[in-house]
Design an enzyme around this catalytic site. Structure first.
Site, PDB file in Angstrom:
ATOM      1  CG  ASP A   1      -1.922   1.048   1.267  1.00 51.40           C
ATOM      2  OD1 ASP A   1      -3.077   0.753   0.897  1.00 51.40           O
ATOM      3  OD2 ASP A   1      -1.589   2.193   1.646  1.00 51.40           O
ATOM      4  CG  LEU A   2       1.132   3.566  -3.516  1.00 49.42           C
ATOM      5  CD1 LEU A   2       0.768   4.539  -4.622  1.00 49.42           C
ATOM      6  CD2 LEU A   2       2.541   2.990  -3.757  1.00 49.42           C
TER       7      LEU A   2
ATOM      8  CG  ASP B   1      -3.095   3.776  -1.585  1.00 47.44           C
ATOM      9  OD1 ASP B   1      -3.931   2.954  -1.136  1.00 47.44           O
ATOM     10  OD2 ASP B   1      -2.504   4.601  -0.867  1.00 47.44           O
TER      11      ASP B   1
HETATM   12  N1  LIG Z   1      -5.953   9.318  -7.969  1.00 49.18           N
HETATM   13  C1  LIG Z   1      -6.590   8.268  -7.474  1.00 49.18           C
HETATM   14  N2  LIG Z   1      -6.760   8.161  -6.140  1.00 49.18           N
HETATM   15  C2  LIG Z   1      -7.387   7.076  -5.650  1.00 49.18           C
HETATM   16  C3  LIG Z   1      -7.882   6.063  -6.490  1.00 49.18           C
HETATM   17  N3  LIG Z   1      -8.459   5.102  -5.701  1.00 49.18           N
HETATM   18  C4  LIG Z   1      -8.328   5.520  -4.434  1.00 49.18           C
HETATM   19  N4  LIG Z   1      -7.689   6.712  -4.383  1.00 49.18           N
HETATM   20  C5  LIG Z   1      -7.322   7.512  -3.234  1.00 49.18           C
HETATM   21  O1  LIG Z   1      -6.235   6.866  -2.596  1.00 49.18           O
HETATM   22  C6  LIG Z   1      -6.173   7.337  -1.267  1.00 49.18           C
HETATM   23  C7  LIG Z   1      -5.880   6.154  -0.363  1.00 49.18           C
HETATM   24  O2  LIG Z   1      -5.480   6.640   0.815  1.00 49.18           O
HETATM   25  P1  LIG Z   1      -5.150   5.709   2.030  1.00 49.18           P
HETATM   26  O3  LIG Z   1      -4.464   4.460   1.564  1.00 49.18           O
HETATM   27  O4  LIG Z   1      -6.368   5.518   2.833  1.00 49.18           O
HETATM   28  O5  LIG Z   1      -4.187   6.570   2.824  1.00 49.18           O
HETATM   29  P2  LIG Z   1      -2.754   7.092   2.466  1.00 49.18           P
HETATM   30  O6  LIG Z   1      -2.807   8.577   2.297  1.00 49.18           O
HETATM   31  O7  LIG Z   1      -2.142   6.346   1.358  1.00 49.18           O
HETATM   32  O8  LIG Z   1      -2.015   6.808   3.804  1.00 49.18           O
HETATM   33  P3  LIG Z   1      -1.480   5.457   4.357  1.00 49.18           P
HETATM   34  O9  LIG Z   1      -1.993   4.345   3.532  1.00 49.18           O
HETATM   35  O10 LIG Z   1      -1.973   5.387   5.779  1.00 49.18           O
HETATM   36  O11 LIG Z   1       0.001   5.567   4.299  1.00 49.18           O
HETATM   37  C8  LIG Z   1      -7.516   8.029  -0.967  1.00 49.18           C
HETATM   38  O12 LIG Z   1      -7.310   9.408  -0.951  1.00 49.18           O
HETATM   39  C9  LIG Z   1      -8.366   7.645  -2.172  1.00 49.18           C
HETATM   40  O13 LIG Z   1      -9.286   8.657  -2.515  1.00 49.18           O
HETATM   41  C10 LIG Z   1      -7.696   6.200  -7.888  1.00 49.18           C
HETATM   42  O14 LIG Z   1      -8.095   5.357  -8.693  1.00 49.18           O
HETATM   43  N5  LIG Z   1      -7.047   7.300  -8.340  1.00 49.18           N
END
Ligand SMILES: Nc1nc2c(ncn2[C@@H]2O[C@H](COP(=O)(O)OP(=O)(O)OP(=O)(O)O)[C@@H](O)[C@H]2O)c(=O)[nH]1
Length: 323
Positions: free
Chosen positions: A184-185, A227
């Protein structure tokens, strides 16, 4: 009497012509060496070749290179089949890519049957071909939508599930270890918030590209959603310690590759385009498995738990699952 027979013969010929010449499906016949001995005019309407250009050709000359490969594979598979599959009255149905006179491509559904002489020897083949280009295209689009992530084109959760089930089955037979990596990013949301969803999408595409480069072709890289990505490493070593080392090496390679700077095009407030350098990392959870141990759901759950341990440990970290 003669007039009646002549009339019957004319009617029979008219019927034959109606059935063969007027039909939309291509009707064809070959000798035992698969050389075409008859082809109906529907082929000229469909592919543009006149019957006299086609008669005498090998059946494979009708197909594209891909078509030849798929039909040959089918014939090979069939010749390895059970005895019941070689019953004389059996039809073989398959789709094959055909070539057209103007260098185009179309798909045809072929229904073929063998012809036998009185001694039971194969003397040739006959059958029909019906164009099915639209159906094949539609099926491929449905498959793409059902099994692949539209942004990255990577396998989606459903296809990943299937691949993982297959890996477990293969590994059960081979006795080698496999590994599942869930990643996970880190802090990905900030990028979306700062530069917008499109820039976030661009980064996800680049992450997908880097991931694919980090593994062998036979390994699976899937996008789980958002992500989060999953990598399946097939057939590591038969020795646990060695497999652990191999999985660690790949996970490290992924971690380093994803942590390298990203150059992203962003739109500034004055609508001018600028390239910004962005830093992003990932947290990775890894689980090793042997076929008999667990279901794909267990493996994903364990790798996911390990990934959360990596997040808790400060991010940009790899953690192995201890179940
Ligand atoms: N650009 C884009 N964003 C996405 C997509 N699917 C999900 N997201 C976003 O990805 C983000 C996922 O965030 P999280 O994994 O919850 O949190 P994070 O900021 O990565 O933080 P940590 O995982 O806790 O390190 C959210 O802001 C979603 O809106 C997509 O297809 N495209």
């Amino acid at each position: 009497m003669v007039t009646q027979r002549t009339q019957e013969l004319r009617e029979s010929e008219a019927l034959y012509r109606l059935l063969t010449e007027e039909a939309l499906d291509v009707i064809w016949k070959t000798d035992r060496d698969l050389r075409i001995t008859y082809i109906s005019p529907a082929d000229e309407r469909l592919r543009g070749f006149k019957a006299k250009e086609v008669i005498g050709q090998q059946v494979f000359d009708l197909f594209t290179e891909d078509g030849v490969a798929s039909v040959k594979a089918l014939i090979e598979k069939r010749s390895e089949g059970a005895p019941s599959r070689t019953a004389p009255d059996e039809y073989l149905t398959f789709n094959a890519q055909h070539r057209t006179k103007n260098a185009g491509v179309l798909w045809g559904e072929v229904i073929a049957k063998r012809d036998f002489d009185a001694r039971g020897e194969i003397v040739g083949y006959h059958g029909t071909t019906r164009e099915c280009t639209d159906r094949v295209r539609l099926e491929s689009e449905v498959r793409q939508l059902a099994f692949f992530d539209p942004l990255t084109n990577l396998p989606n959760r459903r296809l990943l599930d299937d691949r993982l089930r297959q890996s477990i089955a293969v590994i059960k037979r081979s006795g080698n270890y496999g590994a599942v990596i869930v990643l996970d990013l880190d802090n990905f949301k900030i990028l979306n918030d700062l530069h917008g969803h499109d820039v976030g999408d661009f980064l996800l595409l680049e992450v997908a590209r880097r991931l694919v480069h980090c593994v062998r072709q036979k390994d699976t890289v899937a996008r789980f959603g958002g992500d989060e990505f999953v990598v399946i490493l097939d057939e590591l070593s038969t020795v646990k310690l060695m497999s652990l080392r191999q999985a660690t090496e790949v996970a490290e390679k992924i971690r380093n590759s994803l942590a390298a700077p990203y150059l992203l095009k962003v739109m500034q407030t004055d609508q001018a385009e600028a390239v910004v350098q962005h830093q992003c990392s990932a947290s990775l959870g890894v689980v090793l498995f042997l076929g008999q141990e667990a279901s794909q759901h267990d493996l994903l759950k364990w790798a996911d738990n390990a990934m959360y341990q990596a997040k808790a440990a400060g991010r940009n970290v790899i953690r192995f699952s201890d179940r």
